[in-house]
Structure formats: structure tokens, C-alpha cells
Design an enzyme around this catalytic site. Structure first.
Site, PDB file in Angstrom:
ATOM      1  N   GLN A  11      10.335  29.001   9.155  1.00 26.82           N
ATOM      2  CA  GLN A  11      10.163  28.154   7.978  1.00 26.82           C
ATOM      3  C   GLN A  11       9.174  28.790   7.008  1.00 26.82           C
ATOM      4  O   GLN A  11       8.180  29.398   7.407  1.00 26.82           O
ATOM      5  CB  GLN A  11       9.668  26.773   8.401  1.00 26.82           C
ATOM      6  CG  GLN A  11       9.696  25.768   7.270  1.00 26.82           C
ATOM      7  CD  GLN A  11       9.497  24.349   7.741  1.00 26.82           C
ATOM      8  OE1 GLN A  11       9.653  24.049   8.915  1.00 26.82           O
ATOM      9  NE2 GLN A  11       9.154  23.456   6.839  1.00 26.82           N
ATOM     10  N   LEU A  92      11.181  28.753  14.265  1.00 30.44           N
ATOM     11  CA  LEU A  92      12.562  28.357  13.982  1.00 30.44           C
ATOM     12  C   LEU A  92      13.535  29.520  14.204  1.00 30.44           C
ATOM     13  O   LEU A  92      14.658  29.327  14.685  1.00 30.44           O
ATOM     14  CB  LEU A  92      12.653  27.862  12.540  1.00 30.44           C
ATOM     15  CG  LEU A  92      14.050  27.752  11.926  1.00 30.44           C
ATOM     16  CD1 LEU A  92      14.810  26.606  12.556  1.00 30.44           C
ATOM     17  CD2 LEU A  92      13.954  27.609  10.415  1.00 30.44           C
ATOM     18  N   ARG A 116      14.709  18.612  14.677  1.00 28.90           N
ATOM     19  CA  ARG A 116      13.412  19.240  14.955  1.00 28.90           C
ATOM     20  C   ARG A 116      12.494  19.110  13.739  1.00 28.90           C
ATOM     21  O   ARG A 116      11.329  18.727  13.855  1.00 28.90           O
ATOM     22  CB  ARG A 116      13.623  20.717  15.305  1.00 28.90           C
ATOM     23  CG  ARG A 116      12.360  21.532  15.595  1.00 28.90           C
ATOM     24  CD  ARG A 116      12.783  22.968  15.902  1.00 28.90           C
ATOM     25  NE  ARG A 116      11.693  23.849  16.294  1.00 28.90           N
ATOM     26  CZ  ARG A 116      11.024  24.655  15.488  1.00 28.90           C
ATOM     27  NH1 ARG A 116      11.322  24.675  14.192  1.00 28.90           N
ATOM     28  NH2 ARG A 116      10.058  25.439  15.947  1.00 28.90           N
TER      29      ARG A 116
END
Length: 315
Positions: A11, A92, A116
Site C-alpha cells: 500500500q 499487501l 483486509r
């Protein structure tokens, strides 16, 4: 013999327009975005290509968007006959590694990472948590600082990104205090990050518990190539180890520096970052330099970069 590692971003790498050039040139990439739209029940593809940015950066949108874009680019890479020997992803990005290696289906992965992101955002009320990047400070000195800042709240190491860069996570007042002290102690950079949740710390235990329930309900397979996981920094192909690693990484430190060093020790001399941005390219280069290892490293986030790599590799 040369060994290649594919590494996948996490991210923060998202940007409006990512992946759009691949759908114009590769039908396999278009298919990935279509599958994501169908799996999620809304047009994540439109969000990737057109934004708006304020929606794309939301945690529950950014996570499936980055995963989808990375897999779309990866499919084009595979179509050109390029493969790797080992893989790893930052936070991620580990989900991308699992999809690539056959441990998870793309549809299951994109649905679970949306949840998530939602769980992470909901675990800590907005404005309570924070993260900060600390650059150029000895780890022992930083550990002392964190210990003193704990009087103000939770403050923990979230990411060991490189020998120079460590990210801390926790409650806002404690994070601000630690960042200030780190700067005074000689850190070249100590800045609070523009994130919406305190990732990879104990405050996210509620999110970890909710995610574990989801992960236990989807099918995992042993991976076809080794994956170096964030929480163990060791390669594995065993499905239960990989599942456990995904659960633990929500509230545990990301051992990216150690993961890259593991791959270097295994003889990897070529790293290819696949997905939006080039954050991992910069980190891997610094880690290799610190270890006095000569490597080749490539970023593939655009079609032009893919073509350049294809020409270089002589595939």
C-alpha cells in the site's frame, strides 16, 4: 547461474492511471481487471484508471487496486516468457506473490484484501493512530527512544525496510514524540506519514482476528515456487505456513530487509519489481549495496519498462 526474484509492492504505491497502458496492449491484463470487477461487485478498474484519487487511496480500495494492477502487469510479464525462481512482496504485496505462485486464486485474494483493508481501517478510529518513517538512525538508539515514548501510548517498529529506513507505528502522540526524539538524536529524516491507520502493530490485533476467519474459509495450496514471507523472512512453499504468515503480518513487523538478505544469500542476483511505483527497487538496491552484493534490478510498472526488460533479458 543467475537467479531471479519477483518482488511486489504494498500500500502507498497506488496512483490514478496505473495499469491503463497494459490493458491497451495485453488482453491478459484486461482480463485481470474484468475478473476483479466481477469478484468485487464494483468497478475497481475504473478507480485504478480514472480515480478519483481520494477514493483510490482509501485503504479498502487501495489494497485490491494495487493487487489487481500488479497481477495485470504480471500476466503480461508471463506472456512474454519471463519467470522467476523465488518471490516476495511487501505487506499487501505478499498476496501477489501467493497468487503468482499458485497458492491462492486471484478472485479469493482480491476479495480478502478488500476485507483486509476494511478491517485495518475499522480496527483503530481515525485520528488515533499514526506511522512515521525514521531514516539514518542506529536501531539500538531508536529502540531506546521507542521505550521512552511508550509512556504516551503504543509505539512499535512496523517495517524494517532497509538498514537506513525503519517505519514505526502506534498511537499518534507516542509516534509524534518518538519522531521528534529521533530527529534530535541524529536521524536524517523523521516524518509522520500520511496514512489512515497504524499498520503492522499490536493495535491491529482486532483486524488480524477478523482476517484470520476469512483466510480460514478460502482454499490455499502449496506454492509452486518459494515465497519469502514478511514475518519469518524465510522461504516456504507450505500452504499452512503461508496462511499463518498472512495472518501474523497484520500486527507484526514487516522484515523486508531480512527478506531481501535471505534472497541474496540464496544467490538471487536479479530483482524485478512488478506493480505500481518503484519503492521496492530503491530499497532492494540499498540493501544490496550495504551487503556489498552486485545485483541487477528492474522496475516494471509501465509497458515501456516491460519492453526494456524484455530486450535486456533476451527472453
Amino acid at each position: 547461474m543467475s537467479k531471479i526474484a519477483f518482488v511486489f509492492p504494498g500500500q502507498g504505491s497506488q496512483y490514478v492511471g496505473m495499469g491503463s497502458d497494459f490493458i491497451r496492449e495485453f488482453s491478459v491484463s484486461s482480463d485481470v481487471f474484468l475478473k476483479a470487477d466481477q469478484a468485487l461487485g464494483f468497478c475497481i478498474s475504473r478507480l485504478c484508471f480514472d480515480g478519483p484519487e481520494e477514493e483510490l487511496i482509501k485503504t479498502e480500495n487501495a489494497q485490491p487496486a494495487i493487487l489487481t494492477t500488479s497481477i495485470a502487469i504480471l500476466k503480461a510479464v508471463e506472456q512474454m516468457g519471463i519467470k522467476c525462481d523465488i518471490t516476495a512482496g511487501l505487506s499487501l504485496g505478499e498476496y501477489t506473490s501467493l497468487v503468482y505462485s499458485g497458492a491462492l486464486s486471484f478472485e479469493d485474494a482480491v476479495r480478502v484484501v478488500k476485507n483486509r483493508g476494511k478491517y485495518m481501517q475499522e480496527a483503530v478510529p481515525l485520528g488515533v493512530g499514526a506511522m512515521a518513517a525514521i531514516v539514518g538512525l542506529d536501531i539500538d538508539r531508536l529502540t531506546e527512544i521507542l521505550q521512552s515514548s511508550k509512556e504516551l501510548g503504543v509505539v512499535e517498529i512496523a517495517n524494517y525496510n532497509s538498514h537506513e529506513q525503519i517505519v514505526i507505528s502506534g498511537e499518534k502522540n507516542a509516534i509524534k514524540d518518538a519522531a521528534k526524539k529521533a530527529k534530535h538524536a541524529g536521524a536524517t529524516k523523521a516524518v509522520v506519514l500520511p496514512v489512515s491507520a497504524p499498520f503492522h502493530c499490536s493495535l491491529l490485533k482486532p483486524a488480524q482476528e477478523r482476517l484470520e476467519t476469512d483466510l480460514n474459509e478460502i482454499r490455499f495450496s502449496d506454492s509452486q515456487i518459494p515465497i519469502v514471507t514478511n514475518v519469518f523472512a524465510k522461504p516456504s512453499t507450505e500452504k499452512e505456513v503461508l496462511r499463518s504468515a498472512l495472518v501474523k503480518q497484520v500486527s507484526h513487523s514487516v522484515l523486508w530487509k531480512d527478506s531481501v538478505e535471505t534472497m541474496l544469500d540464496l544467490g538471487v542476483d536479479t530483482f524485478v519489481e512488478i506493480g505500481p511505483g518503484d519503492t521496492l527497487t530503491k530499497l532492494v538496491r540499498k540493501i544490496a549495496e550495504h551487503n556489498e552484493k552486485e545485483i541487477r534490478i528492474f522496475t516494471i510498472s509501465t509497458v515501456d519498462q516491460l519492453k526494456e526488460f524484455f530486450e535486456y533479458s533476451g527472453s
